[in-house]
Design a protein around this motif. Structure first.
Motif, short mmCIF file in Angstrom:
data_model
loop_
_atom_site.label_atom_id
_atom_site.label_comp_id
_atom_site.label_asym_id
_atom_site.label_seq_id
_atom_site.Cartn_x
_atom_site.Cartn_y
_atom_site.Cartn_z
N ALA A 306 38.40 11.54 13.72
CA ALA A 306 39.30 10.40 13.92
C ALA A 306 40.51 10.81 14.74
O ALA A 306 40.96 10.05 15.62
CB ALA A 306 39.73 9.83 12.57
N ALA A 307 41.05 11.98 14.49
CA ALA A 307 42.23 12.42 15.23
C ALA A 307 41.94 12.53 16.72
O ALA A 307 42.77 12.17 17.56
CB ALA A 307 42.72 13.77 14.68
N GLU A 308 40.75 13.00 17.05
CA GLU A 308 40.37 13.12 18.46
C GLU A 308 40.25 11.75 19.10
O GLU A 308 40.67 11.54 20.25
CB GLU A 308 39.05 13.89 18.57
CG GLU A 308 38.66 14.26 19.98
CD GLU A 308 37.40 15.09 20.06
OE1 GLU A 308 36.91 15.31 21.18
OE2 GLU A 308 36.89 15.50 19.00
N VAL A 309 39.69 10.79 18.37
CA VAL A 309 39.58 9.42 18.89
C VAL A 309 40.96 8.83 19.15
O VAL A 309 41.21 8.23 20.20
CB VAL A 309 38.78 8.54 17.91
CG1 VAL A 309 38.80 7.08 18.37
CG2 VAL A 309 37.34 9.03 17.79
N PHE A 310 41.87 9.00 18.21
CA PHE A 310 43.21 8.42 18.38
C PHE A 310 44.00 9.12 19.48
O PHE A 310 44.78 8.48 20.18
CB PHE A 310 43.96 8.46 17.06
CG PHE A 310 43.44 7.48 16.04
CD1 PHE A 310 43.32 6.14 16.35
CD2 PHE A 310 43.06 7.90 14.78
CE1 PHE A 310 42.83 5.23 15.42
CE2 PHE A 310 42.57 7.01 13.85
CZ PHE A 310 42.46 5.67 14.17
N ASP A 311 43.81 10.42 19.64
CA ASP A 311 44.47 11.12 20.74
C ASP A 311 44.02 10.55 22.08
O ASP A 311 44.83 10.38 23.00
CB ASP A 311 44.15 12.62 20.68
CG ASP A 311 44.93 13.34 19.59
OD1 ASP A 311 45.88 12.75 19.04
OD2 ASP A 311 44.56 14.49 19.27
N LEU A 312 42.74 10.26 22.19
CA LEU A 312 42.22 9.69 23.43
C LEU A 312 42.73 8.27 23.62
O LEU A 312 43.07 7.87 24.74
CB LEU A 312 40.70 9.72 23.42
CG LEU A 312 40.00 9.22 24.69
CD1 LEU A 312 40.52 9.94 25.93
CD2 LEU A 312 38.49 9.39 24.57
N CYS A 313 42.79 7.49 22.54
CA CYS A 313 43.38 6.14 22.62
C CYS A 313 44.80 6.22 23.14
O CYS A 313 45.23 5.39 23.96
CB CYS A 313 43.37 5.47 21.25
SG CYS A 313 41.77 4.89 20.69
N GLN A 314 45.54 7.20 22.66
CA GLN A 314 46.92 7.38 23.08
C GLN A 314 46.99 7.66 24.58
O GLN A 314 47.82 7.09 25.30
CB GLN A 314 47.54 8.53 22.29
CG GLN A 314 49.04 8.64 22.40
CD GLN A 314 49.61 9.62 21.38
OE1 GLN A 314 48.90 10.09 20.50
NE2 GLN A 314 50.88 9.93 21.50
N SER A 315 46.09 8.52 25.05
CA SER A 315 46.06 8.84 26.48
C SER A 315 45.69 7.63 27.31
O SER A 315 46.31 7.35 28.35
CB SER A 315 45.06 9.98 26.72
OG SER A 315 44.97 10.30 28.08
N LEU A 316 44.70 6.87 26.86
CA LEU A 316 44.29 5.67 27.59
C LEU A 316 45.37 4.59 27.51
O LEU A 316 45.66 3.90 28.49
CB LEU A 316 42.98 5.14 27.01
CG LEU A 316 41.74 6.02 27.20
CD1 LEU A 316 40.58 5.50 26.34
CD2 LEU A 316 41.34 6.07 28.66
N GLY A 317 45.95 4.42 26.33
CA GLY A 317 46.97 3.39 26.15
C GLY A 317 48.20 3.65 27.00
O GLY A 317 48.85 2.71 27.47
N THR A 318 48.53 4.92 27.19
CA THR A 318 49.68 5.26 28.02
C THR A 318 49.50 4.75 29.45
O THR A 318 50.47 4.35 30.11
CB THR A 318 49.90 6.78 28.02
OG1 THR A 318 50.13 7.21 26.68
CG2 THR A 318 51.09 7.17 28.88
N CYS A 319 48.27 4.73 29.91
CA CYS A 319 48.00 4.20 31.26
C CYS A 319 48.40 2.74 31.37
O CYS A 319 48.83 2.28 32.44
CB CYS A 319 46.51 4.35 31.59
SG CYS A 319 45.90 6.04 31.62
N SER A 320 48.30 2.00 30.27
CA SER A 320 48.61 0.57 30.31
C SER A 320 50.10 0.29 30.38
O SER A 320 50.51 -0.82 30.75
CB SER A 320 48.03 -0.13 29.08
OG SER A 320 48.77 0.19 27.91
N LEU A 321 50.94 1.25 30.01
CA LEU A 321 52.39 1.02 30.02
C LEU A 321 52.92 0.85 31.43
O LEU A 321 54.04 0.36 31.62
CB LEU A 321 53.11 2.18 29.32
CG LEU A 321 52.82 2.33 27.82
CD1 LEU A 321 53.63 3.49 27.25
CD2 LEU A 321 53.12 1.05 27.07
#
Length: 467
Positions: A306-321
């Motif tokens: 789960a931690a790996e999934v959320f880390d990747l979400c964080q990386s992808l989500g940062t692109c949207s900012l």
């Protein structure tokens, strides 16, 4: 996952492969000496020198499971298996009628998506291998062109590179599809449970349309159904393009998300039911797809960390900012709230790895469920918990910052007082109050759906326990 990366392991020499075949034939004879009506000899039909790698191992396990499902447990006299560099093997000594077993195994080879890679021989009690032709069955087909496999092999009709590529494609497509379907099922279940949880203040539920005049319960059902293939697509994008930088993967997910939005608007007659959730679920499903593909190639399988999934979400989500930068024009309510109050909403949640769902929504769900609350009530109370803690851009957009802050205080008070006996009445009164003030905690509703998705992904064994 690229098909070329699938078949990756230690090659076996030709001598080792030939020795393994000879040993297999000897073992078949030894097992049949113990009696029994027939023997199933199962191995994987993997071309080339590399016989053992994680997806071949996973396919072998799938084949074993499928064989066991087709034969009565009481008919198995002996079972043994071996796992080695030259490939896995398994033997079932049975007390069953040989021709019936051969028909069943041939049907498995023909009908299962991995069946062309299953090599299932059936030997009669006297050691004679049963053939397809004596049962009136067609010969095995070439995995590349679909013609007679033996003819193609003798004539070397296809290059080894093409045969290996097709083998890898079969393996990749099967395991990708299996996990993608499970993920999509969890995602649509989360949407349906969120809208069905009743009563929710100011939101569409089974009682009413809340503060919304342009949608109802069935609008959400139509939208949820239309999004099912897109949840699957988000997962597959992550699986197929996980080796790309986050910016490139985000661009792919965004394009698919825009197509999903078009499908939503088509299903709802132009009504926005799930735009924010499409964004959140695209990142979650895409991230899960990338992690699952990496795990399978590495041989670690599920659940994904789960931690790996959320880390990747964080990386992808940062692109949207980056959407908040530049033009100064606000095209959505979320952008307007960010400009006025610096509340990043769905993009900020994703860029932080969905902290509100992980630290507020999901723990509240689990706590209320473990305390004996029904799932419907646990979901509503989790929504109320989110309202009490989260700056909801939809509440701010509809009622202003002051009304949103007052709603948070009121939610905290209700959570400290509410009881099982007074639950329905209390929440229905809050619903009417929100409707009167035209308030709708749509952002928190999306976070409830994300929390439900995380709960269902855990239950399905797709991700590890989320702490």
């Amino acid at each position: 996952m690229k098909p070329a990366s699938v078949i990756n392991g230690e090659p076996a020499s030709l001598e080792e492969i030939l020795d393994a075949r000879s040993l297999r034939a000897d073992r078949q004879k030894e097992l049949l000496k113990a009696g029994g009506s027939c023997l199933i000899s199962f191995s994987m039909n993997i071309p080339g020198a590399i016989k053992q790698f994680p997806l071949a191992e996973a396919a072998f396990e799938t084949g074993l499971s499928e064989i066991r499902a087709l034969i009565p447990e009481t008919s198995v006299l002996t079972f043994e298996e071996s796992r080695k560099k030259t490939g896995n093997e398994a033997f079932f000594l049975l007390g069953s009628e040989p021709q019936a077993v051969k028909k069943a195994m041939s049907g498995l080879e023909e009908s299962h998506p991995l069946g062309r890679l299953f090599d299932i021989d059936v030997l009669a009690g006297d050691g004679r291998p049963l053939s397809r032709t004596e049962l009136g069955l067609p010969p095995r087909t070439c995995l590349v062109c679909g013609e007679n496999a033996k003819v193609c092999a003798r004539s070397q009709a296809h290059s080894m590179e093409l045969v290996l590529w097709r083998t890898a494609q079969i393996l990749n497509d099967y395991f990708r599809g299996l996990s993608a379907d499970k993920t999509a099922a969890c995602a649509v279940r989360a949407l349906l449970y969120e809208v069905s949880s009743t009563p929710k203040p100011g939101l569409v539920d089974r009682n009413n349309s809340g503060s919304h005049k342009d949608m109802d319960f069935f609008t959400f059902l139509d939208s949820s159904a239309a999004l099912i293939p897109w949840f699957r697509d988000f997962f597959c994008i992550g699986w197929d393009h996980g080796d790309e930088p986050s910016e490139a993967l985000f661009s792919r997910l965004r394009l698919a998300g825009q197509k999903a939005e078009a499908a939503m608007f088509s299903a709802t007659g132009g009504v926005n039911t799930h735009k924010g959730l499409i964004f959140s679920f695209a990142l979650l499903c895409g991230a899960l797809g990338k992690v699952c593909a990496g795990n399978l190639l590495a041989g670690t399988g599920l659940p994904a960390d789960a931690a790996e999934v959320f880390d990747l979400c964080q990386s992808l989500g940062t692109c949207s900012l980056k959407d908040f930068e530049g033009t100064g024009k606000c095209t959505t309510a979320g952008e307007a709230c960010y400009t006025a109050y610096k509340t990043p909403g769905a993009r900020g949640e994703a860029a932080a790895g969905f902290p509100s769902a992980r630290a507020i929504g999901l723990p509240a769900l689990k706590a209320h469920l473990s305390s004996g609350w029904p799932l419907n009530d646990a979901a509503v109370l989790s929504l109320l918990t989110l309202i009490a803690e989260v700056d909801d851009t939809n509440m701010i957009h509809r009622g202003g910052l002051s009304a949103a802050m007052d709603a948070k205080k009121e939610a905290r008070r209700l959570l400290s007082e509410i009881s099982l006996s007074a639950f329905k009445e209390t929440m229905e009164q809050l619903d009417q109050d929100y409707i009167r003030r035209n308030l709708s905690p749509g952002g928190c509703a999306d976070l409830l759906a994300v929390s439900l998705l995380l709960l269902f992904l855990e239950d399905a064994g797709l991700v590890s326990e989320i702490l």
